[in-house]
Design a protein around this motif. Structure first.
Motif, mmCIF file in Angstrom:
data_model
loop_
_atom_site.group_PDB
_atom_site.id
_atom_site.type_symbol
_atom_site.label_atom_id
_atom_site.label_comp_id
_atom_site.label_asym_id
_atom_site.label_seq_id
_atom_site.Cartn_x
_atom_site.Cartn_y
_atom_site.Cartn_z
ATOM 1 N N TYR A 115 32.845 -33.189 47.535
ATOM 2 C CA TYR A 115 32.244 -34.523 46.731
ATOM 3 C C TYR A 115 30.777 -34.322 46.938
ATOM 4 N N LYS A 116 30.456 -35.011 48.221
ATOM 5 C CA LYS A 116 29.182 -35.192 48.727
ATOM 6 C C LYS A 116 28.410 -34.165 48.440
ATOM 7 N N SER A 117 28.450 -32.956 48.717
ATOM 8 C CA SER A 117 28.180 -32.127 48.053
ATOM 9 C C SER A 117 27.352 -31.991 46.458
ATOM 10 N N LEU A 118 28.199 -32.322 45.865
ATOM 11 C CA LEU A 118 27.970 -32.218 44.148
ATOM 12 C C LEU A 118 27.453 -33.222 44.282
ATOM 13 N N LYS A 119 27.330 -34.810 44.461
ATOM 14 C CA LYS A 119 26.731 -35.811 44.334
ATOM 15 C C LYS A 119 25.663 -35.471 44.826
ATOM 16 N N LYS A 120 25.156 -34.422 46.117
ATOM 17 C CA LYS A 120 24.169 -34.563 46.545
ATOM 18 C C LYS A 120 23.168 -33.199 45.035
ATOM 19 N N THR A 121 23.802 -32.580 44.499
ATOM 20 C CA THR A 121 23.569 -32.083 43.238
ATOM 21 C C THR A 121 23.075 -32.747 42.004
ATOM 22 N N ILE A 122 23.759 -33.318 41.617
ATOM 23 C CA ILE A 122 23.432 -34.384 40.735
ATOM 24 C C ILE A 122 22.726 -35.251 40.896
ATOM 25 N N GLU A 123 22.782 -35.990 42.334
ATOM 26 C CA GLU A 123 21.578 -37.324 42.182
ATOM 27 C C GLU A 123 20.360 -36.200 42.509
ATOM 28 N N PRO B 246 44.144 -35.834 16.667
ATOM 29 C CA PRO B 246 45.760 -36.263 17.222
ATOM 30 C C PRO B 246 46.914 -35.456 17.201
ATOM 31 N N ASN B 247 46.427 -34.671 17.546
ATOM 32 C CA ASN B 247 47.168 -32.994 18.150
ATOM 33 C C ASN B 247 47.169 -32.451 19.117
ATOM 34 N N GLY B 248 45.673 -33.604 19.960
ATOM 35 C CA GLY B 248 45.751 -33.133 21.073
ATOM 36 C C GLY B 248 44.898 -33.435 21.626
ATOM 37 N N THR B 249 44.442 -32.859 23.104
ATOM 38 C CA THR B 249 43.084 -33.239 23.466
ATOM 39 C C THR B 249 42.354 -31.967 23.857
ATOM 40 N N PHE B 250 40.977 -31.745 24.576
ATOM 41 C CA PHE B 250 40.666 -30.788 25.127
ATOM 42 C C PHE B 250 39.197 -31.320 26.000
ATOM 43 N N LEU B 251 39.396 -30.333 27.704
ATOM 44 C CA LEU B 251 38.046 -30.757 27.904
ATOM 45 C C LEU B 251 36.941 -30.851 27.802
ATOM 46 N N CYS B 252 35.959 -30.867 27.359
ATOM 47 C CA CYS B 252 34.379 -30.777 27.465
ATOM 48 C C CYS B 252 33.770 -30.789 28.577
ATOM 49 N N ILE B 253 32.837 -29.723 27.798
ATOM 50 C CA ILE B 253 32.269 -29.636 29.635
ATOM 51 C C ILE B 253 30.131 -28.873 29.023
ATOM 52 N N PRO B 254 29.862 -29.720 29.151
ATOM 53 C CA PRO B 254 27.551 -30.442 28.771
ATOM 54 C C PRO B 254 27.995 -28.228 29.556
ATOM 55 N N GLU C 220 22.639 -7.546 21.014
ATOM 56 C CA GLU C 220 23.206 -7.634 22.622
ATOM 57 C C GLU C 220 23.287 -9.217 22.096
ATOM 58 N N ALA C 221 24.743 -9.450 21.940
ATOM 59 C CA ALA C 221 24.971 -10.799 20.614
ATOM 60 C C ALA C 221 25.125 -11.757 22.131
ATOM 61 N N ARG C 222 25.563 -11.174 23.072
ATOM 62 C CA ARG C 222 25.409 -12.264 23.883
ATOM 63 C C ARG C 222 24.442 -13.237 24.461
ATOM 64 N N GLY C 223 25.349 -14.367 24.997
ATOM 65 C CA GLY C 223 24.356 -15.736 25.590
ATOM 66 C C GLY C 223 25.223 -15.895 25.869
ATOM 67 N N TYR C 224 24.467 -16.660 27.232
ATOM 68 C CA TYR C 224 25.754 -17.884 28.660
ATOM 69 C C TYR C 224 25.254 -19.308 28.261
ATOM 70 N N THR C 225 26.267 -19.508 28.313
ATOM 71 C CA THR C 225 26.589 -20.583 29.084
ATOM 72 C C THR C 225 26.827 -21.171 30.731
ATOM 73 N N ALA C 226 25.751 -21.979 30.874
ATOM 74 C CA ALA C 226 25.984 -22.385 31.729
ATOM 75 C C ALA C 226 25.942 -24.119 32.238
ATOM 76 N N TRP C 227 27.394 -24.256 33.324
ATOM 77 C CA TRP C 227 27.886 -25.591 33.722
ATOM 78 C C TRP C 227 26.871 -26.442 33.500
ATOM 79 N N ASP C 228 26.160 -27.386 33.283
ATOM 80 C CA ASP C 228 25.293 -28.862 33.422
ATOM 81 C C ASP C 228 26.353 -29.679 34.364
ATOM 82 N N VAL C 229 25.923 -29.513 36.073
ATOM 83 C CA VAL C 229 26.780 -30.478 36.409
ATOM 84 C C VAL C 229 25.738 -31.644 36.543
#
Ligand code: ADP
Ligand code: MG
Length: 724
Positions: free
Chosen positions: A52-60, A164-172, A145-154
């Motif tokens: 948690y601490k390490s992640l916070k450092k990255t975020i803040e 109505p039919n379910g939920t899903f997790l969204c990662i910016p 070379e159609a590949r593009g990459y998405t990279a997690w924005d912490v």
């Protein structure tokens, strides 16, 4: 009566809430807020302390992400999402179309024994690989070379979206090519924040105010939009294809009564807004204000400002939520900058400041602005930036849609200028003359009702005609279009500010040579110098006036009236150097962006033109001809039975029909021409095809005023704006 109108009237009069009424007494708004966000509270509860601490450092603090952390976070995120009913996860990214894109993947993986298990590891969290060949890349990525990459924005929290039919997790995520080149709106924004911090800290250091927390930008986007009945929307191909009306005679009543502004919100609309807000609360968007806007059927929603990157993601969610919730209420949300001619269009005021939690806004003057040297330095940086790079800033708000707005007398002019207000102007004037003594008193404004406390007067009194206005503790950039991402303008503002702060820090360091005692004198000199060179950008008068256009020209301020004129500013030597020097965009990235925006402009106008022809030929013309034929039959009938007949109406319709037919033929011809590269094409479309469309429209709108209502195929402005 036309069917669309009948249905719309039924929808309005029979409106019954579709979902259970929201009961905020049962579930308080504070409980709902952020309940679908993988935010600080959840992370603290679910992650081991060290992680948690390490992640916070990255975020803040912007520190690099420890890859070992990702696996643990992914595990927790998955468990949390599944507990919320999620079956899929999805990397959300922001391609250059300005829209939000998502690619869904199931958590389920075969377990090799004929069953399946839920799987989601650090790698899946950090990186995605959407097939990106159909997103614009402006030559940065070849189709094979159609590949593009998405990279997690912490720094932007993951969240759950409900269906109505379910939920899903969204990662910016950020979206880049395999060579690491930016294909999206987010990547340069994150890059610009890094360099902004670096240069801002240099200035802060001189004042002994350096902070460990990075300096960032803050954004508060006020979003305008229209809501109309969905029956009308689907009866108008121009609305559901192009997002704006290509035809439509003026309504006898427009916005001249101004009875809409801040008026009571209609019941169905309010119900819709409340659900929008509830949905946004859940995913942690701090929406705050809602009200009617100036034009009939126009509204505004504004959040509390947030860190720029987060505010940008949140604004995308606001637009998405507005569109999808409106549907549930039988409404259509129009985010286009100019859905209706002749009444106000929609913008997005971008309230912009820089600072951080420790410092607050660096554009906040404090009690006596003249004493607040640091504040003046940051303001001066903004003035210099906006003068030096006004073309770049203008280019970030250039689009086919926004062209209808900027420069018309209801939105800021296309000429970039800064409104400082009386107090600040006075302070800067004094400094220019040799140092500020007193700042004009903030003054207390009395409202005339004894029970109300005296309100402190906003030092940046409102000037609605200015594109960039100082409003007390921030600058309000009002030229952004309602449908646009707010990323582009922030990228430009951050980069421009970075360059200005770099310049100022260098000057101050040189002048003081490290001696604190010399700082005040050095600051005065630097500000004097900046004001001498850049005060041309400051203008406190009426931005709509003819005199200002002349004056601005004398001052050498550019006036880019439309997108083809504005976009070239992105690739001037200064602009390329600006973005390259601070690592925001490489020259190739800037050029590819310009190319994409030109292409996007061309595609938009071409679609609109084709649509205008189609609607004119297959809907308007036949409707008018049927009416003409009826009139002719009436005349003939009257003649046979020896009655007197008058052919005035028939003559009028016939003349206008001829005009319409000729205009259609002319427009079709204009559309045939090919014009080489995207820039030349854009210019041609702007100079020739748009006027051609207007000519068709002119005849059509005149016909609408005389053809019998039950023959007219399109819902009218009057109906769309007032049946609600
Ligand atoms: P108005 O319509 O008077 O301009 P609103 O309340 O509609 O005011 O919107 C003002 C916006 O400016 C809000 O989103 C608000 O949170 C934001 N804002 C306030 N202070 C700052 C700041 N320091 N930096 C950025 N945005 C800010
Ligand atoms: Mg405002």
């Amino acid at each position: 009566m036309n069917q669309g109108r009948m249905n719309a009237i039924a929808a309005v009069t029979n409106f019954k809430p579709i979902s259970e009424p929201l009961n905020f007494a049962e579930t308080s708004a504070t409980e709902i807020f952020g309940s679908n966000v993988f935010g600080d509270k959840v992370m603290k509860a679910m992650l081991p302390k060290e992680i948690y601490k390490s992640l916070k450092k990255t975020i803040e603090m912007g520190e690099e992400l420890d890859p070992a952390v990702a696996n643990v976070v992914a595990q927790a995120m998955k468990d949390w999402a599944i507990s919320k009913g999620a079956t899929h996860f999805c990397h959300v990214f922001y391609p250059l179309t300005g829209l939000t894109a998502e690619k869904h993947d199931s958590f389920l993986t075969p377990d090799g024994k004929g069953g399946a298990m839920a799987e989601f590891d650090g790698k899946m969290l950090i990186q995605g690989e959407p097939d990106a060949s159909s997103f614009p890349s402006g030559g940065l990525r070849t189709t094979f070379e159609a590949r593009g990459y998405t990279a997690w924005d912490v720094t932007s929290p993951a969240y759950i979206l409900e269906n109505p039919n379910g939920t899903f997790l969204c990662i910016p995520t950020a979206f880049v090519s395999w060579t690491g080149e930016a294909l999206d709106k987010k990547t340069p924004l994150l890059r610009s924040l890094q360099s902004l911090n670096k240069q801002a800290q240099r200035v802060l250091k001189l004042f002994g105010k350096q902070t460990e927390t990075p300096v960032t930008c803050f954004a508060g986007p006020e979003q305008e939009y229209f809501l109309i009945d969905r029956n009308f929307y689907f009866a108008r191909p121009d609305l559901y294809i192009a997002g704006r009306t290509l035809f439509g005679a003026k309504s006898p009543k427009g916005q001249e009564f101004e009875d809409q502004y801040f008026g009571a919100i209609p019941r169905r609309v309010l119900a819709c807004m409340m659900e929008v807000e509830r949905e946004l609360y859940k995913i942690g968007v701090p929406v705050k204000t809602r009200h009617n806007e100036v034009a009939p059927a126009q509204y505004e929603i504004a959040p509390i400002y947030e860190q720029g990157n987060m505010a940008t993601d949140h604004n995308q969610m606001v637009m998405h939520t507005l569109r999808s919730v409106a549907r549930r209420y039988g409404l259509a949300c129009l985010l286009h900058e100019k859905p209706f001619a002749g009444i106000n269009g929609s913008g997005k005021h971008l309230n912009y400041s820089i600072g951080n939690a420790e410092l607050g806004s660096l554009f906040d003057p404090g009690a006596t602005p003249h004493a607040n040297a640091m504040f003046l330095v940051f303001c001066a940086a903004m003035i210099r930036a906006c003068h030096k790079y006004s073309g770049v800033l203008r280019a970030t708000v250039a689009s086919a849609g926004n062209d209808h707005r900027l420069g018309a007398n209801e939105a800021p002019p296309a000429i970039m200028s800064i409104y400082l207000g009386e107090m600040l102007t006075d302070v800067f004037e004094q400094i220019k003359k040799g140092g500020a003594k007193s700042s004009k008193n903030k003054g207390v404004m009395h409202v005339g009702v004894d029970t109300l406390p005296p309100l402190p007067m906003d030092p940046g009194d409102r000037n609605r005609t200015s594109p960039i206005a100082f409003t007390g503790n921030r600058f309000e950039f009002r030229a952004v279009g309602s449908a646009m991402s707010i990323a582009g303008s922030q990228v430009a503002l951050n980069a421009m500010m970075t360059e200005s702060l770099d310049f100022i820090a260098t000057e101050l360091e040189k002048k003081t040579g490290g001696k604190k005692s010399l700082l005040n004198q050095a600051v005065t000199e630097v500000i004097q110098d900046i004001m001498k060179k850049h005060e041309a950008i400051v203008f406190n008068g009426n931005g709509y006036s003819e005199e200002w256009h002349k004056e601005a020209e004398k001052r050498g301020l550019p006036n880019f009236r439309n997108t083809p004129e504005a976009l070239p500013a992105l690739t001037t030597k200064e602009s390329i150097a600006l973005f390259e020097k601070y690592g925001v965009l490489s020259p190739r990235e800037v050029e590819s962006r310009q190319e994409i925006y030109f292409e996007y402009y061309c595609r938009t106008i071409k679609t609109e033109a084709a649509l205008a022809v189609k609607i004119a030929k297959t809907m308007i013309l036949p409707g008018a001809i049927r009416y003409q034929s009826d009139l002719a039959a009436t005349c003939a009938n009257l003649k046979t039975i020896g009655k007197e007949y008058r052919s005035v109406a028939l003559d009028e319709v016939t003349a206008k029909l001829r005009g319409l037919q000729d205009a259609i033929v002319a427009l079709e011809k204009l559309c045939e021409k090919e014009n080489g590269d995207a820039h030349a094409e854009a210019k041609y479309l702007c100079d020739k095809v748009l006027p051609g469309m207007l000519e068709v429209r002119k005849w059509a709108d005149e016909l609408e005023q005389i053809v019998a209502d039950d023959y007219w195929p399109l819902p009218s402005y009057m109906e769309m704006c007032f049946i609600k």
